[in-house]
Design a protein around this motif. Structure first.
Motif, PDB file in Angstrom:
ATOM      1  N   ALA A   1       0.822  -1.213   0.000  1.00  0.00           N
ATOM      2  CA  ALA A   1       0.000   0.000   0.000  1.00  0.00           C
ATOM      3  C   ALA A   1       0.860   1.269   0.000  1.00  0.00           C
ATOM      4  CB  ALA A   1      -0.983  -0.028   1.165  1.00  0.00           C
ATOM      5  N   PRO A   2       1.783   1.452   0.958  1.00  0.00           N
ATOM      6  CA  PRO A   2       2.595   2.672   0.895  1.00  0.00           C
ATOM      7  C   PRO A   2       3.495   2.758  -0.327  1.00  0.00           C
ATOM      8  CG  PRO A   2       3.360   1.219   2.657  1.00  0.00           C
ATOM      9  CD  PRO A   2       2.032   0.693   2.197  1.00  0.00           C
ATOM     10  N   VAL A   3       3.916   1.611  -0.857  1.00  0.00           N
ATOM     11  CA  VAL A   3       4.655   1.647  -2.127  1.00  0.00           C
ATOM     12  C   VAL A   3       3.729   2.173  -3.225  1.00  0.00           C
ATOM     13  CG1 VAL A   3       5.858   0.282  -3.876  1.00  0.00           C
ATOM     14  CG2 VAL A   3       6.220  -0.212  -1.446  1.00  0.00           C
ATOM     15  N   GLY A   4       2.534   1.626  -3.287  1.00  0.00           N
ATOM     16  CA  GLY A   4       1.577   2.039  -4.301  1.00  0.00           C
ATOM     17  C   GLY A   4       1.122   3.473  -4.150  1.00  0.00           C
ATOM     18  N   TRP A   5       0.944   3.922  -2.901  1.00  0.00           N
ATOM     19  CA  TRP A   5       0.500   5.319  -2.691  1.00  0.00           C
ATOM     20  C   TRP A   5       1.539   6.303  -3.212  1.00  0.00           C
ATOM     21  CZ3 TRP A   5      -3.639   3.318  -2.771  1.00  0.00           C
ATOM     22  CH2 TRP A   5      -4.289   2.626  -1.758  1.00  0.00           C
ATOM     23  N   ARG A   6       2.796   5.942  -3.151  1.00  0.00           N
ATOM     24  CA  ARG A   6       3.823   6.827  -3.704  1.00  0.00           C
ATOM     25  C   ARG A   6       3.693   6.946  -5.227  1.00  0.00           C
ATOM     26  NH1 ARG A   6       5.400   5.622   1.210  1.00  0.00           N
ATOM     27  NH2 ARG A   6       7.044   6.822   2.270  1.00  0.00           N
ATOM     28  N   LEU A   7       3.375   5.849  -5.889  1.00  0.00           N
ATOM     29  CA  LEU A   7       3.132   5.917  -7.323  1.00  0.00           C
ATOM     30  C   LEU A   7       1.895   6.771  -7.617  1.00  0.00           C
ATOM     31  CD1 LEU A   7       3.695   2.147  -8.267  1.00  0.00           C
ATOM     32  CD2 LEU A   7       5.364   4.005  -8.375  1.00  0.00           C
ATOM     33  N   PHE A   8       0.882   6.599  -6.809  1.00  0.00           N
ATOM     34  CA  PHE A   8      -0.367   7.342  -6.959  1.00  0.00           C
ATOM     35  C   PHE A   8      -0.141   8.840  -6.756  1.00  0.00           C
ATOM     36  CE2 PHE A   8      -4.655   8.365  -4.896  1.00  0.00           C
ATOM     37  CZ  PHE A   8      -5.334   8.464  -6.107  1.00  0.00           C
ATOM     38  N   LEU A   9       0.645   9.194  -5.746  1.00  0.00           N
ATOM     39  CA  LEU A   9       0.918  10.598  -5.465  1.00  0.00           C
ATOM     40  C   LEU A   9       1.705  11.266  -6.591  1.00  0.00           C
ATOM     41  CD1 LEU A   9       1.810  10.319  -1.675  1.00  0.00           C
ATOM     42  CD2 LEU A   9      -0.123  11.600  -2.616  1.00  0.00           C
ATOM     43  N   LYS A  10       2.600  10.513  -7.215  1.00  0.00           N
ATOM     44  CA  LYS A  10       3.424  11.090  -8.283  1.00  0.00           C
ATOM     45  C   LYS A  10       2.633  11.319  -9.568  1.00  0.00           C
ATOM     46  CE  LYS A  10       8.020   9.454  -6.913  1.00  0.00           C
ATOM     47  NZ  LYS A  10       9.197   8.632  -7.307  1.00  0.00           N
ATOM     48  N   ALA A  11       1.747  10.405  -9.901  1.00  0.00           N
ATOM     49  CA  ALA A  11       1.014  10.509 -11.169  1.00  0.00           C
ATOM     50  C   ALA A  11      -0.325   9.783 -11.048  1.00  0.00           C
ATOM     51  CB  ALA A  11       1.848   9.943 -12.317  1.00  0.00           C
ATOM     52  N   PRO A  12      -1.286  10.381 -10.373  1.00  0.00           N
ATOM     53  CA  PRO A  12      -2.554   9.694 -10.112  1.00  0.00           C
ATOM     54  C   PRO A  12      -3.322   9.325 -11.377  1.00  0.00           C
ATOM     55  CG  PRO A  12      -2.696  12.024  -9.525  1.00  0.00           C
ATOM     56  CD  PRO A  12      -1.254  11.726  -9.779  1.00  0.00           C
ATOM     57  N   GLU A  13      -3.087  10.061 -12.460  1.00  0.00           N
ATOM     58  CA  GLU A  13      -3.814   9.791 -13.693  1.00  0.00           C
ATOM     59  C   GLU A  13      -3.438   8.446 -14.308  1.00  0.00           C
ATOM     60  OE1 GLU A  13       0.043  11.715 -14.705  1.00  0.00           O
ATOM     61  OE2 GLU A  13      -1.570  12.174 -13.258  1.00  0.00           O
ATOM     62  N   ARG A  14      -2.299   7.872 -13.879  1.00  0.00           N
ATOM     63  CA  ARG A  14      -1.880   6.576 -14.422  1.00  0.00           C
ATOM     64  C   ARG A  14      -2.706   5.421 -13.868  1.00  0.00           C
ATOM     65  NH1 ARG A  14       4.440   6.142 -13.203  1.00  0.00           N
ATOM     66  NH2 ARG A  14       3.617   6.650 -11.136  1.00  0.00           N
TER      67      ARG A  14
END
Length: 302
Positions: free
Chosen positions: A118-131
């Motif tokens: 989850a925290p790994v994924g949230w970092r991806l989400f925070l950087k580029a949520p549109e992906r």
């Protein structure tokens, strides 16, 4: 019985590839399967396991979806550099996964997050949520309400960073605890393969890996300040989301599942009557929910 009478007999098994990518000088292992042009589903594993936790799920998605499941540094088959020379952080894990996706030319993806995933994924989400095309959340936290009794001694370590507090957590990498993670809250323990804890414990018992795990446990404190920003992005971007959560999990209890309802409007919510590694004994219940969700929400996205 002929193949027509038995459809399974005529269906070729899905091929899962076991690959390595070189990222920042490290060999990073990942499992990959499914059509190259299929919608991507990224599977992010938890503690103390690796992409091994998705070994049964991958073939059940990969007939239609391009499935990618990496191991973070220090986990599974990925390199485990000396923790005195390499910083084991969630920021670092997020960067490794992001660079892997870049090497694989992945520009959008659904994301299955569990535990540390989850925290790994949230970092991806925070950087580029549109992906992010969709979220599947299984015992992965984004709310303060989800950190209960299990986390009390870890919070002591976060607060003082002392060797005594660190050493007090070493039981978390013991065989007893690893077995507990797989069996606590499970009604029928014969559904859980002992291979799970044999596999995980062999990796935990490697020289220096206890230090790796304690470093990651200490860095988990950096996830909590991100929660408000993650929640704000939930509200702003509203990715379709599926919760399939082991409701008896002592580590990430269902208290952490319910708050997602506050922020995600397109949310399908299921509490599964099992513990932490819900896929191990409840895949027969979870996989149809996951397949149905993906087929409706991202089945036509590439």
């Amino acid at each position: 019985m002929n193949a027509q009478a038995n459809p399974a007999a005529s269906a070729a098994p899905v091929v899962v590839h076991h690959r390595f990518a070189t990222i920042d000088g490290l060999k990073i292992f990942y499992r990959e399967a499914g059509p190259a042009d299929g919608p991507v589903v990224l599977l992010l594993h938890g503690f103390p396991t690796s992409s091994h936790m998705f070994r049964n799920l991958i073939p059940l998605l990969a007939d239609r979806y391009h499935v990618i499941a990496p191991d973070y540094p220090g986990y599974g088959q990925s390199d485990m550099p000396d923790p005195s020379k390499y910083a084991y952080t969630f920021d670092g894990f997020g960067d490794v996964v992001e660079k892997l996706l870049g090497q694989l030319n992945v520009t959008s993806f659904a994301m299955y997050v569990m535990d540390y995933g989850a925290p790994v994924g949230w970092r991806l989400f925070l950087k580029a949520p549109e992906r992010i095309t969709a979220l599947i959340i299984q015992n992965g936290n984004a709310y303060d309400e989800g950190l209960k009794t299990f986390w009390d001694p870890i919070k002591v370590y976060w607060n003082d960073g002392s060797k005594a507090s660190r050493d007090a957590l070493l039981g978390l990498v013991s065989l007893e605890t690893t077995i507990f993670q797989y069996t606590d809250g499970v009604d029928d323990k014969t559904r859980i393969s002992p291979d799970n804890w044999v596999h995980d414990q062999a990796l935990l018992d490697r020289p220096m890996n206890a230090d790796v795990q304690m470093d990651v446990m200490y860095d988990y404190r950096t996830n909590l300040p991100l929660y408000p920003a993650v929640q704000e992005l939930f509200r702003k971007h509203q990715p379709p989301a599926l919760i399939v959560w082991g409701e008896r999990d002592f580590i990430f209890p269902a208290d952490g599942a319910h708050p997602y309802k506050r922020d995600l409007q397109d949310l399908e919510f299921h509490l599964i009557p099992t513990g932490h590694f819900a896929l191990e004994d409840r895949a027969d219940e979870m996989v149809p929910l996951i397949r149905d969700f993906l087929d409706r929400k991202v089945g036509n996205v590439k």
